[in-house]
Design an enzyme around this catalytic site. Structure first.
Site, PDB file in Angstrom:
ATOM      1  N   LYS A 164       0.856  -1.189   0.000  1.00 29.04           N
ATOM      2  CA  LYS A 164       0.000   0.000   0.000  1.00 29.04           C
ATOM      3  C   LYS A 164       0.901   1.251   0.000  1.00 29.04           C
ATOM      4  O   LYS A 164       1.871   1.309   0.733  1.00 29.04           O
ATOM      5  CB  LYS A 164      -0.888  -0.008   1.256  1.00 29.04           C
ATOM      6  CG  LYS A 164      -2.055   0.934   1.198  1.00 29.04           C
ATOM      7  CD  LYS A 164      -3.080   0.619   2.298  1.00 29.04           C
ATOM      8  CE  LYS A 164      -4.303   1.514   2.185  1.00 29.04           C
ATOM      9  NZ  LYS A 164      -5.345   1.148   3.183  1.00 29.04           N
ATOM     10  N   GLU A 177     -18.676  -5.549  11.054  1.00 30.26           N
ATOM     11  CA  GLU A 177     -19.650  -4.830  11.881  1.00 30.26           C
ATOM     12  C   GLU A 177     -20.686  -5.774  12.471  1.00 30.26           C
ATOM     13  O   GLU A 177     -21.072  -5.624  13.642  1.00 30.26           O
ATOM     14  CB  GLU A 177     -20.348  -3.758  11.047  1.00 30.26           C
ATOM     15  CG  GLU A 177     -19.470  -2.552  10.680  1.00 30.26           C
ATOM     16  CD  GLU A 177     -18.581  -2.808   9.484  1.00 30.26           C
ATOM     17  OE1 GLU A 177     -18.656  -3.892   8.897  1.00 30.26           O
ATOM     18  OE2 GLU A 177     -17.790  -1.905   9.148  1.00 30.26           O
ATOM     19  N   ARG A 231     -24.750  -2.160   8.068  1.00 30.13           N
ATOM     20  CA  ARG A 231     -24.372  -3.545   7.726  1.00 30.13           C
ATOM     21  C   ARG A 231     -24.773  -4.524   8.837  1.00 30.13           C
ATOM     22  O   ARG A 231     -24.843  -5.730   8.633  1.00 30.13           O
ATOM     23  CB  ARG A 231     -22.872  -3.598   7.441  1.00 30.13           C
ATOM     24  CG  ARG A 231     -22.319  -4.928   7.197  1.00 30.13           C
ATOM     25  CD  ARG A 231     -21.627  -5.305   5.969  1.00 30.13           C
ATOM     26  NE  ARG A 231     -21.672  -4.719   4.715  1.00 30.13           N
ATOM     27  CZ  ARG A 231     -20.629  -4.771   3.874  1.00 30.13           C
ATOM     28  NH1 ARG A 231     -19.494  -5.266   4.291  1.00 30.13           N
ATOM     29  NH2 ARG A 231     -20.721  -4.283   2.650  1.00 30.13           N
TER      30      ARG A 231
HETATM   31  C1  LIG Z   1     -18.373  -2.248   5.607  1.00 35.83           C
HETATM   32  C2  LIG Z   1     -17.214  -1.291   5.658  1.00 35.83           C
HETATM   33  N1  LIG Z   1     -16.627  -1.035   6.851  1.00 35.83           N
HETATM   34  C3  LIG Z   1     -15.585  -0.194   6.925  1.00 35.83           C
HETATM   35  C4  LIG Z   1     -15.118   0.456   5.799  1.00 35.83           C
HETATM   36  C5  LIG Z   1     -14.002   1.469   5.895  1.00 35.83           C
HETATM   37  N2  LIG Z   1     -12.838   1.057   5.097  1.00 35.83           N
HETATM   38  C6  LIG Z   1     -12.598   1.566   3.906  1.00 35.83           C
HETATM   39  S1  LIG Z   1     -11.233   0.940   3.204  1.00 35.83           S
HETATM   40  C7  LIG Z   1     -10.939  -0.042   4.564  1.00 35.83           C
HETATM   41  C8  LIG Z   1      -9.758  -0.944   4.613  1.00 35.83           C
HETATM   42  C9  LIG Z   1      -9.786  -1.880   3.438  1.00 35.83           C
HETATM   43  O1  LIG Z   1      -8.652  -2.715   3.504  1.00 35.83           O
HETATM   44  P1  LIG Z   1      -8.276  -3.547   2.216  1.00 35.83           P
HETATM   45  O2  LIG Z   1      -9.481  -4.231   1.708  1.00 35.83           O
HETATM   46  O3  LIG Z   1      -7.130  -4.386   2.583  1.00 35.83           O
HETATM   47  O4  LIG Z   1      -7.886  -2.466   1.126  1.00 35.83           O
HETATM   48  P2  LIG Z   1      -6.546  -1.577   1.058  1.00 35.83           P
HETATM   49  O5  LIG Z   1      -6.928  -0.227   1.569  1.00 35.83           O
HETATM   50  O6  LIG Z   1      -5.511  -2.258   1.866  1.00 35.83           O
HETATM   51  O7  LIG Z   1      -6.188  -1.546  -0.405  1.00 35.83           O
HETATM   52  C10 LIG Z   1     -11.921   0.142   5.504  1.00 35.83           C
HETATM   53  C11 LIG Z   1     -11.965  -0.541   6.821  1.00 35.83           C
HETATM   54  C12 LIG Z   1     -15.773   0.177   4.585  1.00 35.83           C
HETATM   55  N3  LIG Z   1     -15.395   0.776   3.428  1.00 35.83           N
HETATM   56  N4  LIG Z   1     -16.804  -0.704   4.536  1.00 35.83           N
END
Ligand SMILES: Cc1ncc(C[n+]2csc(CCOP(=O)(O)OP(=O)(O)O)c2C)c(N)n1
Ligand SMILES: CC(=O)[C@@H](O)[C@H](O)COP(=O)(O)O
Ligand SMILES: [Mg+2]
Length: 647
Positions: free
Chosen positions: A286, A372, A400
């Site tokens: 990342k 969640e 959710r």
């Molecule tokens: C249901 C939900 N909960 C929380 C979030 C907040 N959120 C956005 S991106 C993220 C992390 C995602 O991690 P990953 O899938 O590994 O993607 P990366 O940012 O590492 O590319 C979170 C927790 C969300 N988008 N959707």
């Protein structure tokens, strides 16, 4: 294309067809130019940077090898899709990202045919992809590929397993790319992230498997099965059988997600493989390729405008403590006196302020990952054992876990406290993140206490209030961003449940506010008084239980009553109307209006402008009062209504 362009190859690419016209040997340069363009664009707009930088090579390889948009390419969450947008006809608008009227910060069907599925809430891509794969196989004339790119963080959500479980059983041709950068917003949590780390740390795995694969090619005819068993042995030996294969996926990887010389041949093979679901495990970084992001703890997950050279962000220092910080500090203060207070976040420690709580109470802070649903019922379990759980979940993400809220918490009247941040319009994240519905979906639940803070001081009192509510569930909501800068009490004082407060006395118009529109109500009252309309302003504090005495008094003593909230219809104002109807108070020709969020999904903007556009600012309140009185507003009135805007 100017001769001194920094992105000569990228300049030739309007759509992926242009990319696919290039020679494979040019892809590395395309990736370098695409990364530079992404950094430059986000430095101007702000937004999500780290995730997109981590998938630049993957984006190039996928659009090069697959016939998008006919082949469906789905990005989970969609916050990493800026490079995808640049390659798919939106480079000319990329600097409007997340701006009013500009590109969405996530994938969006209405925005492009290259966005087959909208996202923003995580872990939906495999389900959507499977749906598209089944649709393909049900139709006579389709043979397209379906590719879902999902991150390791998104893989901590149960929905992803529901989808893989179903996909594995259906044996549908579906490609899942696991983008494993060992990061969520914060470092990932949970057994899955440990498992993935094991997979990616056994570098030997790939080497051994290559040998076995090469062997398979040289073994005499009829030995294929033995070779396949040998390869399976290798795989099992090194990884104890990948979880994904047990779910019916053919597992490929781990491969270096930044090495196009690995990515292209592997993805080409995967594309041409005629078999059931395949999961390609890509290891990425990342923030890749931008040192300030690579060196940052959060890999520049979300950034404001920044200087490309230094990486320094331009975000102005907040002039008042943000609501989130006030919540966190208030909860810390309460937890110092009460060791039964515990806190739960669903992968949003910094966004909810629980990172601060966790610094002081690491044993009482739980990050359950992007889960969640689990988080809410986990909190319910804690409550059955006498703990005081605060589940800090953004309004939008709590959606959710609604059945868990109803079935596991409300029906059992368990004292889970829901700290609902990002209530109302959130701004740049747009409709997928707006905290519009929590008042509606919570205040209809029997026994729930539903509070909304008018300012930071009120938030502090509401945290103290929630601590004391041990016999039923409660929720306190507050908006994203800075407060109004009111003086903070030393300590939160518990409020009388179901009691509002009058903050300004009048006798003609009553403005009954629920939440952070109170300042706008006070400003509207000033303007109305200039028209000879003496205005009472009251802060309801509770949408449930309602303060019936206060409402009866306002109705009895005023000609016009207006309720206002940063929430959709079906919330506070609706409950007031319901009460008045049941109490027979509507029969007396009362002039009452309820101001709520519009019945539409509002695109990204600046929150205060979004409220103004939908009549939820002082001017809108004044207009509503005039309308209720049947009085036309003269241009002078309208002009006067715009003066002295609150805050
Ligand atoms: C249901 C939900 N909960 C929380 C979030 C907040 N959120 C956005 S991106 C993220 C992390 C995602 O991690 P990953 O899938 O590994 O993607 P990366 O940012 O590492 O590319 C979170 C927790 C969300 N988008 N959707
Ligand atoms: C992509 C995603 O869902 C999160 O990064 C979200 O954008 C965070 O919102 P805040 O910026 O309000 O914390
Ligand atoms: Mg990740």
């Amino acid at each position: 294309m100017s001769s001194d362009s920094k992105t000569p190859l990228l300049d030739q690419i309007i759509t992926p067809d242009d990319l696919r016209a290039l020679d494979e040997s040019q892809l590395q340069q395309v990736a370098e130019e695409l990364r530079a363009e992404t950094i430059d664009a986000v430095s101007v707009t702000g937004g999500h940077l780290g995730a997109g930088l981590g998938v630049v090579e993957l984006t190039v390889a996928l659009h090069y090898l697959f016939d998008t948009p006919a082949d469906r390419l789905i990005w989970d969450v969609g916050h990493q899709a800026y490079p995808h947008k640049i390659l798919t006809g939106r480079r000319d608008r990329i600097r409007t990202l997340r701006q009013p009227g500009g590109l969405s910060g996530f994938t969006k069907r209405a925005e492009s045919e290259y966005d087959p599925f909208g996202a923003a809430h995580s872990s939906t891509s495999i389900s959507a992809g499977l749906g598209m794969a089944v649709a393909r196989d049900l139709s006579e004339d389709k043979d397209n590929n379906v590719i879902a790119v999902i991150g390791d963080g998104a893989l901590s959500a149960g929905m992803a397993y529901e989808a893989m479980n179903n996909a594995g059983a259906m044996d549908k041709r579906l490609i899942v790319i696991l983008n494993d950068n060992d990061m969520s917003i914060a470092p990932p949590v949970g057994a899955i992230s440990h498992y993935l780390a094991r997979l990616t740390s056994s570098g030997t795995y790939l080497y051994l498997r290559d040998i076995v694969k090469q062997l398979a090619k040289r073994l005499p005819k009829g030995w294929e099965r033995r070779a396949a068993r040998a390869e399976e042995y290798t795989r099992n030996f090194w990884t104890g059988g990948t979880l994904f294969e047990e779910l019916g996926f053919y597992y490929v990887g781990p491969i270096d997600g930044h090495n196009l010389e690995h990515l292209v041949p592997v993805l080409r093979n995967v594309r041409d493989a005629e078999q059931g679901p395949i999961l390609v495990h890509c290891v990425t970084q990342k923030g890749k390729g931008y040192e300030p992001a690579e060196n940052s703890a959060d890999k520049y997950h979300g950034v404001s405008k920044f200087d490309v050279i230094t990486g320094a962000m331009s975000k102005p220092k907040p002039n008042a403590p943000s609501y989130t910080k006030v919540f966190a500090n208030s909860l810390i203060d309460e937890a110092r006196r009460d060791d039964k207070i515990v806190a739960i976040t669903a992968a949003m420690p910094s966004g909810t302020g629980l990172d601060l709580f966790g610094e002081e109470f690491p044993e009482r802070t739980f990050d359950v990952g992007i889960a969640e649903q689990h988080g809410v019922t986990f909190a319910a379990g804690l409550a059955t054992e006498g703990y005081r759980p605060f589940a800090a979940i953004y309004s939008t993400f709590l959606q959710r876990a609604y059945d868990q809220v109803v079935h596991d918490v409300a029906i059992q009247q368990l004292p889970v406290r829901f700290a609902i941040d990002r209530a109302g319009f959130v701004g740049a994240d747009g409709p997928t993140h707006a905290g519009s519905f929590d008042v509606t979906y919570l205040s209809c639940l029997p026994g729930f206490v539903v509070m909304a803070a008018a300012d930071e001081a009120e938030l502090r009192h509401m945290v103290a209030t929630a601590v004391q509510i041990d016999d039923r569930p409660s929720a306190l909501r507050y908006p994203r961003g800075e407060g109004v800068g009111v003086e903070m009490p030393e300590r939160g004082e518990p409020l009388d449940i179901g009691r509002g407060r009058v903050v300004r006395e009048g006798n003609s118009v009553a403005l009954l506010s629920f939440g952070a529109r109170l300042q706008e109500c006070l400003s509207a009252a000033d303007q109305l008084s200039r028209h000879g309309l003496s205005t009472t302003v009251a802060d309801a504090r509770f949408a449930k239980p309602l303060d019936h005495d206060l409402i009866r008094r306002l109705v009895r003593e005023h000609e016009v009553v207006v309720t206002i909230e940063e929430a959709s219809v079906g919330g506070f104002g609706s409950h007031v109307l319901h009460f008045l109807a049941q109490d027979g108070l509507l029969d007396q020709g009362l002039k009452i209006r309820t101001l709520v969020l519009p019945d539409e999904f509002v695109d990204q903007g600046k929150p205060e402008q979004m409220y103004a556009d939908h009549g939820l600012d002082a001017r809108g309140i004044v207009r509503t009062v005039f309308s209720a009185l049947g009085r036309e507003m003269t241009p002078e009135d309208v002009g006067a209504a715009g003066q002295g805007d609150a805050g």
